[in-house]
Scaffold this motif. Structure first.
Motif, PDB file in Angstrom:
ATOM      1  N   GLY A   1       1.059  -0.816   0.165  1.00 27.42           N
ATOM      2  CA  GLY A   1       0.621   0.296   0.116  1.00 27.42           C
ATOM      3  C   GLY A   1       0.547   1.606  -0.212  1.00 27.42           C
ATOM      4  N   THR A   2       1.765   1.020  -0.642  1.00 31.94           N
ATOM      5  CA  THR A   2       2.683   2.520  -0.905  1.00 31.94           C
ATOM      6  C   THR A   2       2.021   3.796  -1.520  1.00 31.94           C
ATOM      7  OG1 THR A   2       3.725   1.566  -2.400  1.00 31.94           O
ATOM      8  CG2 THR A   2       4.927   1.345  -0.135  1.00 31.94           C
ATOM      9  N   TRP A   3       2.736   4.466  -1.989  1.00 33.47           N
ATOM     10  CA  TRP A   3       1.928   5.932  -2.431  1.00 33.47           C
ATOM     11  C   TRP A   3       2.323   5.242  -3.655  1.00 33.47           C
ATOM     12  CZ3 TRP A   3      -1.678   8.402  -1.724  1.00 33.47           C
ATOM     13  CH2 TRP A   3      -2.258   9.403  -0.533  1.00 33.47           C
ATOM     14  N   ALA A   4       3.051   4.884  -4.508  1.00 35.56           N
ATOM     15  CA  ALA A   4       3.622   4.501  -5.466  1.00 35.56           C
ATOM     16  C   ALA A   4       2.654   3.184  -6.151  1.00 35.56           C
ATOM     17  CB  ALA A   4       4.783   3.612  -6.268  1.00 35.56           C
ATOM     18  N   GLY A   5       2.424   2.456  -5.531  1.00 32.31           N
ATOM     19  CA  GLY A   5       1.871   1.243  -5.232  1.00 32.31           C
ATOM     20  C   GLY A   5       0.267   1.298  -5.713  1.00 32.31           C
ATOM     21  N   CYS A   6       0.071   2.023  -5.193  1.00 38.19           N
ATOM     22  CA  CYS A   6      -2.113   2.856  -4.685  1.00 38.19           C
ATOM     23  C   CYS A   6      -1.887   3.356  -6.035  1.00 38.19           C
ATOM     24  CB  CYS A   6      -1.844   3.712  -3.842  1.00 38.19           C
ATOM     25  SG  CYS A   6      -2.274   3.050  -1.827  1.00 38.19           S
ATOM     26  N   LEU A   7      -0.690   4.878  -6.620  1.00 42.08           N
ATOM     27  CA  LEU A   7      -1.042   5.305  -7.532  1.00 42.08           C
ATOM     28  C   LEU A   7      -0.548   4.753  -8.912  1.00 42.08           C
ATOM     29  CD1 LEU A   7       1.216   8.660  -6.500  1.00 42.08           C
ATOM     30  CD2 LEU A   7      -1.797   7.966  -6.803  1.00 42.08           C
ATOM     31  N   LEU A   8      -0.675   3.521  -8.561  1.00 39.41           N
ATOM     32  CA  LEU A   8      -0.410   2.934  -9.903  1.00 39.41           C
ATOM     33  C   LEU A   8      -1.282   2.126 -10.329  1.00 39.41           C
ATOM     34  CD1 LEU A   8       1.529   1.320 -12.530  1.00 39.41           C
ATOM     35  CD2 LEU A   8       2.117  -0.303 -10.893  1.00 39.41           C
ATOM     36  N   MET A   9      -2.349   1.147  -9.205  1.00 37.71           N
ATOM     37  CA  MET A   9      -3.641   0.920  -9.226  1.00 37.71           C
ATOM     38  C   MET A   9      -4.775   2.111  -9.895  1.00 37.71           C
ATOM     39  SD  MET A   9      -3.111  -2.025  -9.627  1.00 37.71           S
ATOM     40  CE  MET A   9      -4.007  -2.450  -9.432  1.00 37.71           C
ATOM     41  N   LEU A  10      -4.443   3.232  -8.249  1.00 39.68           N
ATOM     42  CA  LEU A  10      -5.269   3.819  -9.471  1.00 39.68           C
ATOM     43  C   LEU A  10      -5.328   4.502 -10.907  1.00 39.68           C
ATOM     44  CD1 LEU A  10      -7.711   5.707  -8.465  1.00 39.68           C
ATOM     45  CD2 LEU A  10      -5.809   8.045  -7.707  1.00 39.68           C
ATOM     46  N   ALA A  11      -4.070   4.442 -11.445  1.00 36.54           N
ATOM     47  CA  ALA A  11      -4.184   4.310 -12.827  1.00 36.54           C
ATOM     48  C   ALA A  11      -4.558   3.046 -13.781  1.00 36.54           C
ATOM     49  CB  ALA A  11      -3.082   4.914 -13.465  1.00 36.54           C
ATOM     50  N   ARG A  12      -4.463   1.956 -13.431  1.00 31.47           N
ATOM     51  CA  ARG A  12      -4.698   1.246 -14.401  1.00 31.47           C
ATOM     52  C   ARG A  12      -6.739   1.216 -14.271  1.00 31.47           C
ATOM     53  NH1 ARG A  12      -5.543  -4.676 -13.868  1.00 31.47           N
ATOM     54  NH2 ARG A  12      -6.475  -4.529 -11.596  1.00 31.47           N
ATOM     55  N   ASN A  13      -6.918   1.479 -13.503  1.00 33.00           N
ATOM     56  CA  ASN A  13      -8.314   1.064 -13.219  1.00 33.00           C
ATOM     57  C   ASN A  13      -8.809   2.436 -13.081  1.00 33.00           C
ATOM     58  OD1 ASN A  13      -8.328  -1.053 -12.066  1.00 33.00           O
ATOM     59  ND2 ASN A  13      -8.361  -1.391  -9.739  1.00 33.00           N
ATOM     60  N   GLY A  14      -8.528   3.803 -13.104  1.00 29.40           N
ATOM     61  CA  GLY A  14      -9.048   4.366 -13.562  1.00 29.40           C
ATOM     62  C   GLY A  14      -9.362   4.649 -15.198  1.00 29.40           C
ATOM     63  N   VAL A  15      -8.022   3.779 -16.155  1.00 30.97           N
ATOM     64  CA  VAL A  15      -8.106   3.919 -17.196  1.00 30.97           C
ATOM     65  C   VAL A  15      -9.424   2.367 -17.623  1.00 30.97           C
ATOM     66  CG1 VAL A  15      -6.783   2.933 -19.851  1.00 30.97           C
ATOM     67  CG2 VAL A  15      -5.621   4.608 -17.444  1.00 30.97           C
ATOM     68  N   LEU A  16      -9.388   1.211 -17.206  1.00 30.21           N
ATOM     69  CA  LEU A  16     -10.389   0.671 -17.242  1.00 30.21           C
ATOM     70  C   LEU A  16     -11.853   1.309 -16.525  1.00 30.21           C
ATOM     71  CD1 LEU A  16      -9.162  -2.980 -15.820  1.00 30.21           C
ATOM     72  CD2 LEU A  16      -9.872  -2.051 -17.997  1.00 30.21           C
ATOM     73  N   THR A  17     -12.038   1.870 -15.465  1.00 30.21           N
ATOM     74  CA  THR A  17     -12.785   2.678 -15.866  1.00 30.21           C
ATOM     75  C   THR A  17     -13.323   3.323 -16.775  1.00 30.21           C
ATOM     76  OG1 THR A  17     -13.036   2.521 -13.165  1.00 30.21           O
ATOM     77  CG2 THR A  17     -14.655   3.974 -14.460  1.00 30.21           C
ATOM     78  N   THR A  18     -12.594   4.119 -17.301  1.00 30.11           N
ATOM     79  CA  THR A  18     -12.341   4.969 -18.209  1.00 30.11           C
ATOM     80  C   THR A  18     -13.682   4.608 -19.877  1.00 30.11           C
ATOM     81  OG1 THR A  18     -11.180   6.996 -17.456  1.00 30.11           O
ATOM     82  CG2 THR A  18     -11.671   6.298 -20.036  1.00 30.11           C
ATOM     83  N   ALA A  19     -12.429   3.028 -20.272  1.00 30.26           N
ATOM     84  CA  ALA A  19     -13.234   2.156 -21.823  1.00 30.26           C
ATOM     85  C   ALA A  19     -14.324   1.600 -20.428  1.00 30.26           C
ATOM     86  CB  ALA A  19     -11.513   1.267 -20.976  1.00 30.26           C
ATOM     87  N   ALA A  20     -14.389   1.502 -19.617  1.00 32.39           N
ATOM     88  CA  ALA A  20     -16.185   0.804 -19.709  1.00 32.39           C
ATOM     89  C   ALA A  20     -16.839   1.630 -20.386  1.00 32.39           C
ATOM     90  CB  ALA A  20     -15.709   0.029 -18.239  1.00 32.39           C
ATOM     91  N   VAL A  21     -17.612   3.053 -19.378  1.00 33.33           N
ATOM     92  CA  VAL A  21     -18.178   4.249 -19.276  1.00 33.33           C
ATOM     93  C   VAL A  21     -17.926   4.418 -21.249  1.00 33.33           C
ATOM     94  CG1 VAL A  21     -18.561   6.175 -19.283  1.00 33.33           C
ATOM     95  CG2 VAL A  21     -17.924   5.256 -17.374  1.00 33.33           C
ATOM     96  N   LEU A  22     -17.022   4.669 -21.379  1.00 32.88           N
ATOM     97  CA  LEU A  22     -16.611   4.870 -23.449  1.00 32.88           C
ATOM     98  C   LEU A  22     -17.108   4.337 -23.658  1.00 32.88           C
ATOM     99  CD1 LEU A  22     -16.212   6.778 -25.365  1.00 32.88           C
ATOM    100  CD2 LEU A  22     -13.515   5.688 -24.981  1.00 32.88           C
ATOM    101  N   SER A  23     -17.070   3.049 -23.412  1.00 29.28           N
ATOM    102  CA  SER A  23     -17.299   1.791 -24.477  1.00 29.28           C
ATOM    103  C   SER A  23     -18.400   1.497 -24.324  1.00 29.28           C
ATOM    104  CB  SER A  23     -17.144   0.212 -23.766  1.00 29.28           C
ATOM    105  OG  SER A  23     -17.309  -1.319 -24.914  1.00 29.28           O
ATOM    106  N   PHE A  24     -19.427   1.773 -23.359  1.00 26.80           N
ATOM    107  CA  PHE A  24     -20.659   1.740 -23.208  1.00 26.80           C
ATOM    108  C   PHE A  24     -21.519   2.707 -23.907  1.00 26.80           C
ATOM    109  CE2 PHE A  24     -25.019   2.083 -21.040  1.00 26.80           C
ATOM    110  CZ  PHE A  24     -25.675   1.262 -21.438  1.00 26.80           C
ATOM    111  N   VAL A  25     -21.010   4.098 -23.800  1.00 26.44           N
ATOM    112  CA  VAL A  25     -21.638   4.979 -24.511  1.00 26.44           C
ATOM    113  C   VAL A  25     -21.891   4.772 -25.438  1.00 26.44           C
ATOM    114  CG1 VAL A  25     -21.208   7.991 -24.668  1.00 26.44           C
ATOM    115  CG2 VAL A  25     -21.200   6.853 -22.362  1.00 26.44           C
ATOM    116  N   ARG A  26     -20.997   4.703 -26.409  1.00 28.53           N
ATOM    117  CA  ARG A  26     -20.729   4.384 -27.738  1.00 28.53           C
ATOM    118  C   ARG A  26     -21.046   2.940 -28.405  1.00 28.53           C
ATOM    119  NH1 ARG A  26     -15.990   7.131 -29.858  1.00 28.53           N
ATOM    120  NH2 ARG A  26     -15.626   5.924 -31.717  1.00 28.53           N
ATOM    121  N   LEU A  27     -21.480   2.439 -27.882  1.00 28.81           N
ATOM    122  CA  LEU A  27     -22.349   1.845 -28.355  1.00 28.81           C
ATOM    123  C   LEU A  27     -23.882   2.025 -28.260  1.00 28.81           C
ATOM    124  CD1 LEU A  27     -22.378  -1.820 -28.253  1.00 28.81           C
ATOM    125  CD2 LEU A  27     -23.204  -2.191 -26.111  1.00 28.81           C
ATOM    126  N   TRP A  28     -24.199   2.433 -26.775  1.00 25.74           N
ATOM    127  CA  TRP A  28     -25.459   3.569 -26.728  1.00 25.74           C
ATOM    128  C   TRP A  28     -25.847   3.853 -28.089  1.00 25.74           C
ATOM    129  CZ3 TRP A  28     -29.809   2.030 -23.494  1.00 25.74           C
ATOM    130  CH2 TRP A  28     -30.004   3.268 -23.470  1.00 25.74           C
TER     131      TRP A  28
END
Length: 423
Positions: free
Chosen positions: A365-392
């Protein structure tokens, strides 16, 4: 009808790139003991866990009272497959089988991409995207599962029956391939695919139940899973540790999970978000009015993305699924998911940084580890929202057109006209 002539150059180039990258992935697997490559943790799952299950399955039973066995019974067939190759250790045979399935997936994408009006971008994405995960794909059976989902989507345009069967086989190995049938055109294609999927699933389950005892033992362990540290909820809790939250990371149920106050609430919220995602997908299907040949592909990617980001787990190997589905989308020039595919590649690269390269920072749970997972999951969440919006948006009828929903003009047009009526 005149067919476009496909030059062999791009196909040969992609084949050469596949051979080169897979050789590199094999080399990384051999060198997997290095600290930046996980210190052997990537390959350990095969030679220790999978091989243990192979021995249990060889005695005619699925694992019982094993908290790590959380997979549908079809997974047993995949784990037994390496035993069919003589003269190799289990680990060597497993890697050979995985590479063979990887090559089969590429061949299917190449065949789809060389058809008139299609694109080789899908084959290129699979070829170049999988190595972003380093040697991880060779030491997990998710390549095999993804291959079944890819074959289901590619086959469904010409044969909804075959698409349904492949989807059912994938769901028997890991449940998520059942989602690939969500975007089938309304009417007879949907009824045919889902009916054949149902019958194939029942038949497959019956065969496995006749051959092995305790085929449903995985259900007992699946329900006990908590919040894995790589999930969105796990990332939020890991960040909360810097604000004084007293929780910690602990190995359980075959993964590093977060334990402490409010974890159950986070897990419940994840399940609720998954239910909301399913509701949104059902609403999309009910309101969709415009189908193209790419709609089933796009819907599959969007569905799996939504279920991934709302999951309590989000293991690194989940990226294999997304790369495969994004590759199928890019075989069609009508796909709405091109920006999403780019985000999937970015998330895959970030996943590799998180595991295996800097997993210790993530777990502690270091800051580096937290920020890395925040970046990965942020990109994934953006991809999911964008995917559904474009599908709609892609499901809206073309400008100036109203009336009943339109169906794809290619692929499914081999069915009679009455087969494309609304269900």
């Amino acid at each position: 009808m005149n067919r476009l002539r496909v030059t062999p150059g791009p196909v040969l180039a992609l084949t050469a790139i596949w051979l080169t990258t897979r050789a590199l992935m094999l080399w990384l697997l051999v060198q997997g003991g290095a600290r930046l490559l996980g210190g052997g943790s990537v390959s350990r799952e095969v030679w220790r866990l999978y091989f243990h299950w192979y021995g249990v399955l060889g005695h005619g039973s699925f694992p019982v009272h094993d908290t790590l066995w959380q997979y549908p019974p079809g997974a047993g067939a995949v784990l037994l497959a390496p035993g069919l190759l003589p003269g190799l250790t289990y680990f060597e045979a497993f890697v050979v089988v995985t590479l063979a399935v990887d090559a089969l997936t590429l061949a299917a994408l190449l065949r789809a991409g060389t058809r008139p009006g299609r694109s080789l971008l899908g084959a290129a994405l699979w070829t170049g995207g999988l190595p972003l995960l380093l040697h991880l794909p060779l030491a997990r059976y998710d390549v095999q599962v993804t291959a079944l989902a890819v074959l289901s989507l590619l086959a469904s345009a010409r044969s909804p029956r075959a698409g349904g069967v492949f989807g059912a086989l994938g769901a028997l190995v890991k449940v998520w391939p059942a989602l690939v049938l969500l975007g089938m055109p309304r009417g007879r294609p949907t009824r045919t695919a889902w009916a054949w999927a149902g019958w194939a699933g029942v038949a497959g389950l019956a065969l496995l139940a006749a051959r092995f005892t305790h085929p449903l033992s995985f259900l007992r362990e699946q329900g006990g899973r908590g919040v894995q540290i790589e999930s969105l909820g796990g990332t939020a809790l890991n960040l909360a540790r810097h604000a004084g939250w007293p929780g910690r990371a602990r190995y359980q149920y075959g993964a590093i999970e977060v334990v402490g106050p409010h974890v159950h609430a986070v897990a419940t919220a994840s399940l609720a978000l998954t239910a909301v995602s399913f509701g949104l997908l059902v609403l999309w299907r009910v309101r969709a009015r415009h189908w193209t040949e790419a709609t089933p592909f796009d819907a599959a990617l969007s569905a799996v993305l939504l279920f991934t980001v709302t999951s309590r787990v989000v293991s690194p190997q989940y990226m294999i699924w997304l790369i495969g589905l994004a590759a199928v989308c890019l075989t069609s020039r009508h796909t709405s998911q091109r920006p999403v595919a780019v985000l999937v590649l970015a998330a895959s690269a970030l996943s590799t940084l998180a595991f295996p390269m800097f997993y210790r920072e993530v777990v502690t749970g270091t800051w580096a580890g937290c920020l890395l997972m925040l970046a990965r999951n942020g990109v994934l969440t953006t991809a999911a929202v964008l995917s559904f919006v474009r599908l709609w948006r892609a499901a809206r009828p073309p400008a100036g057109k109203t009336g009943p929903p339109t169906q794809p003009r290619s692929g499914f047009n081999r069915l009679p006209e009455r087969a494309l009526s609304l269900s």
